[in-house]
Enzyme design. Sequence first.
Site, mmCIF file in Angstrom:
data_model
loop_
_atom_site.group_PDB
_atom_site.id
_atom_site.type_symbol
_atom_site.label_atom_id
_atom_site.label_comp_id
_atom_site.label_asym_id
_atom_site.label_seq_id
_atom_site.Cartn_x
_atom_site.Cartn_y
_atom_site.Cartn_z
ATOM 1 N N ASP A 253 43.198 45.775 44.093
ATOM 2 C CA ASP A 253 42.889 46.225 45.280
ATOM 3 C C ASP A 253 41.357 46.225 45.777
ATOM 4 O O ASP A 253 41.120 45.788 46.759
ATOM 5 C CB ASP A 253 43.365 47.930 45.524
ATOM 6 N N PHE B 285 40.225 42.970 46.929
ATOM 7 C CA PHE B 285 40.459 42.708 47.856
ATOM 8 C C PHE B 285 39.664 43.460 48.948
ATOM 9 O O PHE B 285 39.197 42.925 49.987
ATOM 10 C CB PHE B 285 41.998 43.139 48.157
ATOM 11 N N ASP B 286 39.563 44.728 48.915
ATOM 12 C CA ASP B 286 38.769 45.442 49.710
ATOM 13 C C ASP B 286 37.135 44.782 49.876
ATOM 14 O O ASP B 286 36.687 44.941 51.041
ATOM 15 C CB ASP B 286 38.283 46.738 49.508
ATOM 16 N N SER C 178 45.803 53.440 59.339
ATOM 17 C CA SER C 178 45.591 53.595 57.766
ATOM 18 C C SER C 178 44.055 54.303 57.443
ATOM 19 O O SER C 178 43.543 55.057 58.307
ATOM 20 C CB SER C 178 45.411 52.163 57.431
ATOM 21 N N LEU C 179 43.698 54.266 56.294
ATOM 22 C CA LEU C 179 42.540 54.966 55.896
ATOM 23 C C LEU C 179 41.472 54.088 55.494
ATOM 24 O O LEU C 179 41.714 52.983 54.881
ATOM 25 C CB LEU C 179 42.903 55.844 54.609
ATOM 26 N N GLU D 112 43.696 65.609 48.771
ATOM 27 C CA GLU D 112 45.234 65.740 48.366
ATOM 28 C C GLU D 112 45.384 64.296 47.387
ATOM 29 O O GLU D 112 44.662 63.463 47.533
ATOM 30 C CB GLU D 112 46.300 65.656 49.394
ATOM 31 N N LYS E 256 46.321 60.892 46.463
ATOM 32 C CA LYS E 256 46.870 59.314 47.378
ATOM 33 C C LYS E 256 47.849 58.761 46.525
ATOM 34 O O LYS E 256 47.524 57.900 45.445
ATOM 35 C CB LYS E 256 45.472 58.608 47.259
ATOM 36 N N ASP F 85 50.578 55.910 45.344
ATOM 37 C CA ASP F 85 50.331 54.447 45.375
ATOM 38 C C ASP F 85 51.907 53.996 45.729
ATOM 39 O O ASP F 85 52.667 53.759 44.757
ATOM 40 C CB ASP F 85 49.821 53.916 44.104
ATOM 41 N N ARG G 223 55.360 50.760 57.849
ATOM 42 C CA ARG G 223 54.241 51.025 58.920
ATOM 43 C C ARG G 223 54.025 49.357 59.896
ATOM 44 O O ARG G 223 53.728 49.628 60.938
ATOM 45 C CB ARG G 223 52.706 50.965 58.195
ATOM 46 N N GLU H 243 55.061 58.841 51.856
ATOM 47 C CA GLU H 243 54.890 57.527 51.035
ATOM 48 C C GLU H 243 56.012 57.460 50.071
ATOM 49 O O GLU H 243 56.414 58.313 49.349
ATOM 50 C CB GLU H 243 53.643 57.818 50.022
ATOM 51 N N TYR I 283 53.101 63.337 53.625
ATOM 52 C CA TYR I 283 51.617 63.847 53.841
ATOM 53 C C TYR I 283 51.200 64.104 55.161
ATOM 54 O O TYR I 283 50.069 64.146 55.441
ATOM 55 C CB TYR I 283 50.640 62.910 53.021
ATOM 56 N N LYS J 252 40.842 64.821 53.781
ATOM 57 C CA LYS J 252 41.129 64.821 55.439
ATOM 58 C C LYS J 252 40.623 66.163 55.984
ATOM 59 O O LYS J 252 40.396 67.200 55.300
ATOM 60 C CB LYS J 252 42.555 65.158 55.408
ATOM 61 N N LYS K 123 38.919 56.211 45.989
ATOM 62 C CA LYS K 123 39.908 55.410 45.153
ATOM 63 C C LYS K 123 39.131 55.295 43.607
ATOM 64 O O LYS K 123 37.990 55.244 43.667
ATOM 65 C CB LYS K 123 40.108 53.927 45.743
ATOM 66 N N CYS L 235 62.536 26.361 19.846
ATOM 67 C CA CYS L 235 62.837 27.889 19.384
ATOM 68 C C CYS L 235 62.006 28.037 18.091
ATOM 69 O O CYS L 235 62.233 27.455 16.951
ATOM 70 C CB CYS L 235 64.181 28.386 19.292
ATOM 71 N N CYS M 242 65.058 29.280 15.632
ATOM 72 C CA CYS M 242 66.071 28.336 15.096
ATOM 73 C C CYS M 242 65.798 26.915 15.318
ATOM 74 O O CYS M 242 66.506 26.040 14.616
ATOM 75 C CB CYS M 242 67.182 28.848 15.625
ATOM 76 N N CYS N 271 66.222 30.118 24.732
ATOM 77 C CA CYS N 271 66.738 29.363 23.698
ATOM 78 C C CYS N 271 68.366 29.374 23.799
ATOM 79 O O CYS N 271 69.022 30.346 23.923
ATOM 80 C CB CYS N 271 66.225 29.904 22.329
ATOM 81 N N CYS O 125 70.915 31.339 16.656
ATOM 82 C CA CYS O 125 69.646 31.768 16.678
ATOM 83 C C CYS O 125 69.729 33.137 16.196
ATOM 84 O O CYS O 125 69.958 33.881 16.735
ATOM 85 C CB CYS O 125 68.837 31.700 17.966
#
Length: 663
Positions: A31, A34-35, A80-81, A111, A113, A115, A134, A170, A222, A286, A310, A404, A407, A422, A428
């Site tokens: 995440d 990504f951010d 979103s946040l 509070e 968060k 996931d 959402r 959530e 929430y 908040k 986060k 394998c 065997c 296998c 086996c």
Amino acid sequence: MKSLSAYHALCEEIWEHNYHYFVENAPKISDRAFDQLFAELIEIEKAHPDWVSPSSPTQRVGEILSGGFPLASHTTPMLSLANSYSRDEVQVFLERMEKLLLPHEIEYVTELKMDGIAISVRYEKGVLVRALTRGNGEKGEQITSNIRTIASLPLQLRAPFPDTLEARGEVFMPKSAFQALNERQTQRGKQLFANPRNAAGGSLKLLDPQEVSQRGLAISFYGIAEISGREPASHFEALDYLRTLGLPIVGEYQRCSNFEEIMGFATQVEKCRFQLPFEIDGVVIKIDPLKAQKKLGVTGKNYRWAIAYKFAAERVETVVRDITVQIGRTGVLTPVAELDPVFVAGSTISRATLHNQEEIERKDVRVGDTVFIEKGGDVIPKIVSVCLEKRPRGAKPWKLPAHCPVCGTPLLQSESEVAVRCPNKRGCEAQGLKRLIHYASKGGMDIEHLGEKVINGLVELGFVKKLSDLYTLTPEQLSCLKNFKEKSIQNVLSSLERSKEVSLARFLMALGIPHVGAETAELLARRAGCIEALYQIGEDELLEIDGVGPIVAESVVTFFTDPEHQEEIQRLLDYGVHPVVIQSKGFDSHSFNGKTFVLTGALENYTRAGAAAVIKKRGGKVSSSVSRQTDYLLVGADPGSKLEKAKKLGVKILDEEAFASLL
Ligand code: IVH
């Protein structure tokens, strides 16, 4: 960033990650990473406003709609946040609040968060009427029937309740449910979920609520999006109020007045996050007075009155000493990284699954590599990436063997799954050992004192090869095991003796039929009545059982028509194993016993799965289509063509009220 084409490439890259995250439920980057990409994009767009294309990821709220569910509009947009990752960023948020609000408006609630997946749940006259994801913030997917399967979610609010209430929260998958789900996925040779959040997302998108109900999802609320009548004055009061209505509320929350109190709460939570039974990825800060929240409004796709702080996933470095291969009882091969032991997120780990060849290639993990390990709570540790600078010279790409390792049989890769197997089911030894361990385990025959170690010993000594050999064990043989004296010998023998009286469902589970878990075993046992009946049962008859699909039906028929399986079962029976169908206690003489039900239309007080469960508990069966064998048709709102057919065939028709009174 210099060029327009680089900007477009970054947009593409983010869209690609969005797709993997939301649609495939298999993110390719963290995440945080990504951010960072997203922040980079925002920076570029700030510098070059003329570049911003309408299809930039910044131009839309929320997630990609994956299809399959009807869409509905949110009554108020679901935003979103903004994220923050450092104390400084939190400080900046607080300073902004101080600028925008009057001193008496500045009170915070901090509070957990959670996931998971954001959800908006609507109650009218106290009754749950709709649940939306959402989606794109304006419209969400209507997944009401899936949400209704969540055990902790009331279908009816506790009185006195407002005329309308739309609460936001959530949906998440507790760590224990996540582990159990991935174990089932492994057994079935299916792809694993990357983390509980993606597993929750994937579960909510399933089309069969019955299947969703088995995923062990949970929900925490929430906030309130809409309420009729008197509104609470603050967020803190809103949470308390939701609780009085019977809704589960976000785990921990606290009123805070300043930066120190907020960070104190965050630090405390971060310390114990791995002890929590669910995953969190931070805390949310908040503004408490709802009037002040309204005054602040929104900024782009985020609420201005809140910020997420986060936590970084705990991440450590270690070295891959070897990559070994494990063979499961259904023959699936799993590569495992053998690591230099490291302490991470509350425990020491020395192994991490690498899942399959595809996964190894994607991450390019090689023996000798230094890798980053991440672990959230008691969730399975995972190798996030390789530290390429530390790769030793000459480290070679790793490949699953072609044969394998136990065997020597050539391995098979089927087209429909990523797993490599296998195919040598009988010969086996590794598979045989896993089958024995499973047979004796808690989920199987539950034979006390016959754990993995003892079974390993007995197999090594050559006393046990197949399941039935367990019942031929003698005190002399058992005495050859390390540290096995009179007492331990007696314990094993008595447990084996006790295990002979067993329910048919447990016995079926213990046999380790591919794709047959506890629930399916129960359904099969009820339908068949005795083990021998399963030798003759056909796929068509199995498909009539509500909850049995084509994959399970095929697997069951393949298993029971195999003469070697029949012989082995016969040997077990000859040694005294006595599987019987146990009728559910207390409902033996219930009028539903032995009756076949078909359900149609939307029921008011039950989900399909819920109604099916109460029928089955009373000895009834639920079938998917109306036939001459149907005893009752249970009819809800907007019934389908089944009603006409039932009328034609003279099947008794029950509305929900009549059904309830028969219950
Ligand atoms: S308030 C619908 N409070 O975090 C937006 N969100 O990164 C509500 N989340 O989309 C924002 N715990 O899914 C809020 N205590 C909490 C939360 C929380 C988890 C999720 C929510 C949101 C995402 C934003």
